[in-house]
Scaffold this motif. Structure first.
Motif, PDB file in Angstrom:
ATOM      1  N   SER A  65      62.722 -19.564  32.518  1.00 41.11           N
ATOM      2  CA  SER A  65      61.803 -19.228  33.610  1.00 41.11           C
ATOM      3  C   SER A  65      60.447 -18.791  33.064  1.00 41.11           C
ATOM      4  CB  SER A  65      62.411 -18.173  34.545  1.00 41.11           C
ATOM      5  OG  SER A  65      62.965 -17.136  33.811  1.00 41.11           O
ATOM      6  N   LEU A  66      60.447 -18.117  31.909  1.00 41.20           N
ATOM      7  CA  LEU A  66      59.152 -17.738  31.306  1.00 41.20           C
ATOM      8  C   LEU A  66      58.371 -18.995  30.923  1.00 41.20           C
ATOM      9  CD1 LEU A  66      58.488 -14.931  28.711  1.00 41.20           C
ATOM     10  CD2 LEU A  66      57.458 -17.167  28.433  1.00 41.20           C
ATOM     11  N   LEU A  67      59.075 -19.963  30.348  1.00 36.39           N
ATOM     12  CA  LEU A  67      58.380 -21.182  29.898  1.00 36.39           C
ATOM     13  C   LEU A  67      57.766 -21.959  31.058  1.00 36.39           C
ATOM     14  CD1 LEU A  67      60.746 -22.513  27.076  1.00 36.39           C
ATOM     15  CD2 LEU A  67      58.629 -21.205  26.845  1.00 36.39           C
ATOM     16  N   LYS A  68      58.351 -21.813  32.260  1.00 34.40           N
ATOM     17  CA  LYS A  68      57.820 -22.548  33.421  1.00 34.40           C
ATOM     18  C   LYS A  68      56.540 -21.929  33.973  1.00 34.40           C
ATOM     19  CE  LYS A  68      62.214 -24.478  34.897  1.00 34.40           C
ATOM     20  NZ  LYS A  68      63.456 -24.021  35.515  1.00 34.40           N
ATOM     21  N   ASP A  69      56.195 -20.734  33.524  1.00 37.52           N
ATOM     22  CA  ASP A  69      54.979 -20.067  33.996  1.00 37.52           C
ATOM     23  C   ASP A  69      53.762 -20.683  33.287  1.00 37.52           C
ATOM     24  OD1 ASP A  69      52.772 -18.390  34.345  1.00 37.52           O
ATOM     25  OD2 ASP A  69      54.023 -16.608  34.545  1.00 37.52           O
ATOM     26  N   ASP A  70      52.989 -21.437  34.044  1.00 36.38           N
ATOM     27  CA  ASP A  70      51.862 -22.167  33.449  1.00 36.38           C
ATOM     28  C   ASP A  70      50.724 -21.269  32.982  1.00 36.38           C
ATOM     29  OD1 ASP A  70      53.074 -24.585  33.734  1.00 36.38           O
ATOM     30  OD2 ASP A  70      52.238 -24.955  35.742  1.00 36.38           O
ATOM     31  N   SER A  71      50.733 -20.019  33.422  1.00 39.05           N
ATOM     32  CA  SER A  71      49.632 -19.135  33.012  1.00 39.05           C
ATOM     33  C   SER A  71      49.844 -18.611  31.583  1.00 39.05           C
ATOM     34  CB  SER A  71      49.512 -17.964  33.982  1.00 39.05           C
ATOM     35  OG  SER A  71      50.550 -17.031  33.744  1.00 39.05           O
ATOM     36  N   ILE A  72      51.042 -18.816  31.044  1.00 45.75           N
ATOM     37  CA  ILE A  72      51.326 -18.331  29.680  1.00 45.75           C
ATOM     38  C   ILE A  72      50.938 -19.416  28.680  1.00 45.75           C
ATOM     39  CG2 ILE A  72      53.176 -17.625  28.104  1.00 45.75           C
ATOM     40  CD1 ILE A  72      54.562 -16.449  30.673  1.00 45.75           C
ATOM     41  N   GLU A  73      50.103 -19.021  27.703  1.00 44.66           N
ATOM     42  CA  GLU A  73      49.583 -20.010  26.753  1.00 44.66           C
ATOM     43  C   GLU A  73      50.368 -20.063  25.446  1.00 44.66           C
ATOM     44  OE1 GLU A  73      44.956 -19.987  26.853  1.00 44.66           O
ATOM     45  OE2 GLU A  73      45.636 -17.948  27.220  1.00 44.66           O
ATOM     46  N   ALA A  74      50.879 -18.910  25.028  1.00 46.57           N
ATOM     47  CA  ALA A  74      51.549 -18.849  23.721  1.00 46.57           C
ATOM     48  C   ALA A  74      52.823 -18.029  23.843  1.00 46.57           C
ATOM     49  CB  ALA A  74      50.627 -18.187  22.691  1.00 46.57           C
ATOM     50  N   VAL A  75      53.826 -18.397  23.042  1.00 49.73           N
ATOM     51  CA  VAL A  75      55.046 -17.583  23.035  1.00 49.73           C
ATOM     52  C   VAL A  75      55.372 -17.146  21.614  1.00 49.73           C
ATOM     53  CG1 VAL A  75      56.087 -18.570  25.118  1.00 49.73           C
ATOM     54  CG2 VAL A  75      56.612 -19.585  22.890  1.00 49.73           C
ATOM     55  N   TYR A  76      55.968 -15.975  21.553  1.00 47.58           N
ATOM     56  CA  TYR A  76      56.514 -15.455  20.300  1.00 47.58           C
ATOM     57  C   TYR A  76      58.032 -15.606  20.384  1.00 47.58           C
ATOM     58  CZ  TYR A  76      58.231 -11.902  17.032  1.00 47.58           C
ATOM     59  OH  TYR A  76      58.928 -11.250  16.047  1.00 47.58           O
ATOM     60  N   ILE A  77      58.612 -16.234  19.354  1.00 50.23           N
ATOM     61  CA  ILE A  77      60.071 -16.464  19.343  1.00 50.23           C
ATOM     62  C   ILE A  77      60.727 -15.509  18.348  1.00 50.23           C
ATOM     63  CG2 ILE A  77      61.918 -18.134  18.872  1.00 50.23           C
ATOM     64  CD1 ILE A  77      60.161 -20.322  19.908  1.00 50.23           C
TER      65      ILE A  77
END
Ligand SMILES: NC(=O)c1ccc[n+]([C@@H]2O[C@H](COP(=O)([O-])OP(=O)(O)OC[C@H]3O[C@@H](n4cnc5c(N)ncnc54)[C@H](OP(=O)(O)O)[C@@H]3O)[C@@H](O)[C@H]2O)c1
Length: 337
Positions: A65-77
């Protein structure tokens, strides 16, 4: 002038968030906007623990669900090692830039798949070897490049500490599942051992290790052959007293970085000497390598430039790890292409 701030999501409620979450929050060119966890309540708890002032951060109940948020540009794994490749690729396919904890993946083929996806989706991916962003390693390179210790011939890098019971989850599974000292701290020791040989490709590797009943390794020693008599020794353990250092020997002298994984409050010290009688101990200013890592990553995306840690670097490190594990199993040195 307003500074562009990269919008971040964190893909798991891991313990390492204690270091990375405050860094993402404090970075001058980024902001934390979301965190996800597969465990109910864990993301909110992590946020309350490590960034309690961040009241606007959205909590997601799954990484999807976080990945589907288009306002998020970068993720930390910060997921477990065996999950890095799967989630890096999913994040990339959602158009996210990815800062992936070390090791980026458990096979070179998986890193190649991440690289291919990143190229297709035009996003930046970097492996999280935070220590390299501490200015002390740039100073080491400066000393080497000055020629004062001559041509580098040998390196020894050591990383060890005695594992506390609370950290035993890191050795409770098999090496194939990303557990054990090699994937956890050996990846640093090998990465640091390669540091002064930036112009050389490794030719062979040999290693020996101690394993415990879970199948995980807890201590390891090894040597990488860079050809022409240039060797890098690495030594890491969950059963030795704490060390985090590397020593570099050249044809005219040597140097030692005494606190390789220097955290914010630990004094960075480099000492060097020459056969001609020079001796020097340099104390560098304190620095937060987590913050510097995140700010570097942000700026690379903002300026559309490649990050300092490349896919080639990640693939070489992974190849060395996999080959060292093979050497431990076979009792033989493994030749590299
Ligand atoms: N750069 C560094 O200094 C540094 C230091 C330590 C570790 N690392 C790296 O960071 C990554 C994470 O390491 P870590 O030690 O922080 O891992 P960890 O706490 O075990 O967390 C890994 C993942 O497991 C899940 N998890 C966490 N606690 C759990 C629990 N009690 N029960 C079940 N699942 C749980 C979380 O995902 P969900 O929230 O989705 O459940 C979390 O994202 C690894 O790749 C490691 O190599 C880097």
């Amino acid at each position: 002038m307003t500074t562009r701030k990269l919008r971040w999501g964190i893909l798991g409620a891991a313990r390492i968030n204690q270091q990375l979450m405050p860094a993402i929050v404090a970075a001058k060119n980024g902001e934390l906007v979301a965190i996800a966890s597969r465990r109910p309540g864990a993301a909110a708890e992590t946020l309350a623990q490590y960034a309690p002032q961040e009241k606007q951060v959205t909590i997601f109940d799954s990484p999807e669900s976080l990945l589907k948020d288009d306002s998020i540009e970068a993720v930390y794994i910060p997921l477990a090692n065996k999950d890095h490749a799967e989630w890096a690729i999913k994040a990339i396919e959602h158009g996210k830039h990815v800062l992936c904890e070390k090791p980026m993946a458990l096979t070179v083929a998986d890193i190649e798949a991440i690289e291919k996806a990143a190229t297709q989706h035009n996003v930046t991916v970097m492996e999280g070897f935070m220590y390299r962003f501490h200015p002390q390693h740039a100073r080491v390179k400066e000393i080497i490049d000055s020629g004062i210790i001559g041509n580098v011939r040998s390196v020894k890098s050591c990383f060890s500490y005695t594992m506390q019971p609370a950290r035993e989850y890191r050795i409770d599974n098999t090496i194939e599942n990303g557990s054990g000292a090699m994937w956890d701290i050996g990846c640093y020791a090998i990465h640091a051992a390669r540091l002064p040989f930036y112009n050389d490709s490794p030719l062979a590797i040999s290693a020996m290790a101690k394993h415990i009943s879970t199948g995980a390794d807890v201590s390891c020693n090894g040597i990488i052959d860079f050809g022409d008599g240039k060797y890098a020794h690495f030594d890491f353990s969950f059963e030795h007293a704490r060390r985090a250092e590397y020593e570099i020997i050249g044809t005219k002298g040597g140097l030692k970085c005494h606190n390789v994984w220097a955290k914010q409050a630990e004094t960075p010290i480099i000492s060097w000497w020459t056969e001609s009688g020079q001796q020097c101990q340099e104390t560098l200013p304190l620095a937060n390598h987590f913050l510097l890592e995140v700010e570097h990553f942000n700026q690379c995306i903002i300026d559309d430039v490649k990050p300092q840690l490349s896919f080639d670097d990640a693939k070489t490190n992974c190849q060395l790890i996999v080959s060292a594990l093979e050497s431990v199993q076979s009792g033989k040195a493994i030749k590299l292409n």
